[in-house]
Design a protein around this motif. Structure first.
Motif, PDB file in Angstrom:
ATOM      1  N   PHE A   7       0.909  -1.145  -0.073  1.00 45.83           N
ATOM      2  CA  PHE A   7      -0.372  -0.195  -0.492  1.00 45.83           C
ATOM      3  C   PHE A   7       0.577   1.279  -0.047  1.00 45.83           C
ATOM      4  O   PHE A   7       0.539   2.356  -0.032  1.00 45.83           O
ATOM      5  N   GLY A   8       2.500   1.247   0.851  1.00 47.02           N
ATOM      6  CA  GLY A   8       2.723   2.176   0.373  1.00 47.02           C
ATOM      7  C   GLY A   8       2.899   3.018   1.581  1.00 47.02           C
ATOM      8  O   GLY A   8       3.362   3.866   1.983  1.00 47.02           O
ATOM      9  N   TRP A   9       2.300   2.174   2.692  1.00 50.06           N
ATOM     10  CA  TRP A   9       2.116   2.944   4.012  1.00 50.06           C
ATOM     11  C   TRP A   9       3.724   3.055   4.207  1.00 50.06           C
ATOM     12  O   TRP A   9       4.852   1.913   4.680  1.00 50.06           O
ATOM     13  N   GLN A  10       4.230   4.308   5.287  1.00 52.78           N
ATOM     14  CA  GLN A  10       5.634   4.216   5.922  1.00 52.78           C
ATOM     15  C   GLN A  10       5.045   2.707   7.180  1.00 52.78           C
ATOM     16  O   GLN A  10       3.850   2.516   7.483  1.00 52.78           O
ATOM     17  N   GLN A  11       6.584   2.949   7.157  1.00 55.15           N
ATOM     18  CA  GLN A  11       6.771   1.554   7.834  1.00 55.15           C
ATOM     19  C   GLN A  11       6.704   1.537   9.521  1.00 55.15           C
ATOM     20  O   GLN A  11       5.567   1.273   9.922  1.00 55.15           O
ATOM     21  N   TRP A  12       6.451   2.888   9.655  1.00 55.47           N
ATOM     22  CA  TRP A  12       5.888   3.226  11.523  1.00 55.47           C
ATOM     23  C   TRP A  12       4.935   3.355  11.147  1.00 55.47           C
ATOM     24  O   TRP A  12       4.377   2.892  12.110  1.00 55.47           O
TER      25      TRP A  12
END
Length: 489
Positions: free
Chosen positions: A153-158
């Motif tokens: 989804f391209g979400w930041q890992q944090w």
């Protein structure tokens, strides 16, 4: 992509509702929060134990390791399952009996009170060891889930890590261990179905079993070798490699987050049925995970949208997104994420139990204190996940070996009817993890040949043998028996 995200969010809400529904039968007391009232049926205990055993390690770590190492990864499965099964025949029933006999709510309490000896020092030391290694283990679960969300989804890992930590807080505060167990049972069924579907589709993509086998042999000259080619000790290397993973399976009795499932079983007489569920699911799922790892090596190089060569632990989520319809891919990914979160939930609960029941004074032993300790552990695990550079595979293996080396030798000694004096028990549980940590400083070829839990567990056993010998030498056998009897009282 919208269909995939929508499916993922929908099924995640379903898993959340399953966990939250446990609030309907919740009792606000420590026994219910920590051990689900000690009334788990064998089906739930077995499925939850094996889901906790695998989770992010299986979905992310093992598939990534198989992608890189090939057929040699089969010894992780064989050694792990065989070692786990053999030691269960000796330990599990006795563990459940000891739990009920002395009303032990936590794993450290069980180890310090197996014979009713009330070794406070043992409880404190084992609780500290459990909190350290289980905190690392929980961080690995947060990392596993966030990796999947990042690549798809391209979400930041944090963001994935924080989302996972928030869900763990939700699970813990809604139903404690029971919420985790119910979610484990649901996601284990979903993931077994999903992994079977992945194997069927990937083999079909290659034209069948025979073409798949030929393609795997063509990956490289060594990819389908039965053993790694860089093992130390010459001809003994393969044998030591297998024995090391056999000890990894034996080390399951040193994992508080798994053994607490068997401590929560409704009766020791249900252990055999729980074992059927546990090993049946374990064998089927591990086999499918390894097949997915092998097949991913054939299919992922053809997927141009993802640079998975930078991180082979992303193999499963990438393949699910590329090969499955959006709604099914979302179901598989939701199952994967729920698995990592419910396992992290179990780990956090075990840590909070150790803090609130074994490290804090008795006047603070309460349901409310346990929930505060849960919040503290979630924050610590979140910080480790955000700032650690280790892979999920190695984070889990280091935590697993440290816990197994600390506690498995002691449990074996207990089941043999021996009750070491407190100083010797503490020596055992400290020696094992210390050797595991020192072992990491040796030649990488040696570390890659013999999994670190083997020397750690042997060191713990050797500490017991030497300690018993010293007592006998100085005071005779009668003194050793007197020391054991005194601790039992």
């Amino acid at each position: 992509m919208p269909m995939l995200q929508g499916s993922f969010i929908f099924f995640m809400l379903v898993f959340l509702l399953i966990g939250f529904s446990s609030v309907l039968v919740r009792r606000k007391e420590s026994t219910d929060y920590l051990l689900a009232g000690r009334n788990l049926p064998p089906s739930l205990a077995g499925l939850s134990a094996v889901a906790t055993n695998n989770s992010g390690y299986m979905f992310i770590g093992v598939i990534g390791y198989t992608y890189s190492s090939g057929m040699a990864a089969i010894w992780l499965m064989i050694g792990w399952i065989v070692g786990d099964f053999l030691i269960s025949l000796v330990v599990h029933r006795r563990l459940r009996r000891a739990t009920g006999s002395f009303d032990s709510l936590t794993y450290p309490t069980l180890l310090g009170n197996w014979f009713g000896q009330n070794q406070v020092g043992v409880r404190v030391v084992t609780a500290l060891i459990a909190v350290v290694f289980l905190g690392i283990y929980a961080a690995a679960q947060f990392s596993a889930g966030s990796k999947a969300l990042n690549v798809l989804f391209g979400w930041q890992q944090w963001l994935g890590v924080v989302m996972g930590a928030t869900m763990v807080l939700f699970y813990c505060f809604s139903g404690g261990l029971r919420a985790s167990v119910w979610t484990d049972a649901a996601q284990s069924s979903v993931m077994l179905l999903g992994m079977g579907l992945m194997v069927w589709i990937t083999v079909s993509e290659q034209g069948g079993v025979q073409p798949s086998w030929e393609a795997l042999n063509a990956v490289s000259a060594t990819y389908m070798n039965w053993f790694p080619t860089d093992l130390a000790f010459g001809g003994l290397g393969p044998l030591l490699f297998v024995i090391g993973w056999l000890f990894a399976g034996i080390g399951v009795i040193g994992q508080p987050q798994i053994m607490v499932r068997f401590m929560s079983l409704d009766s020791e007489h249900s252990m055999r049925r729980a074992r059927y569920y546990y090993y049946g699911w374990f064998t089927a799922f591990y086999s499918l995970a390894m097949l997915v790892g092998l097949m991913s090596r054939l299919l992922l190089p053809d997927i141009a949208d993802f640079d998975v060569q930078q991180d082979t632990e992303l193999a499963l989520p990438v393949m699910a997104a590329e090969l499955l319809p959006g709604i099914l891919a979302g179901l598989v990914l939701a199952g994967l994420f729920a698995a990592t979160i419910s396992t992290a939930d179990s780990l956090i609960l075990t840590c909070s139990a150790a803090i609130s029941r074994d490290l804090l004074p008795k006047r603070w032993h309460s349901y409310a204190t346990t929930r505060v300790a849960t919040l503290v552990m979630i924050v610590l695990a979140l910080l480790i996940a955000l700032y650690s550079n280790e892979t999920v595979f190695w984070l889990v293996l280091h935590a697993w070996s440290g816990l197994g080396a600390a506690f498995a030798p002691l449990l074996i000694v207990y089941t043999l009817g021996r009750c070491p004096p407190q100083w010797l028990t503490i020596s055992m549980v400290v020696t094992g993890p210390a050797v595991v940590l020192l072992y990491q400083l040796l030649d990488p070829r040696l570390v890659g040949t013999v999994y670190e839990i083997l020397p750690g567990m042997l060191a713990g056993g050797l500490a017991y043998a030497l300690g018993s010998f010293v007592v006998r030498l100085r005071h005779g056998k009668a003194a050793l028996r007197a020391a054991q009897n005194a601790d039992r009282r």
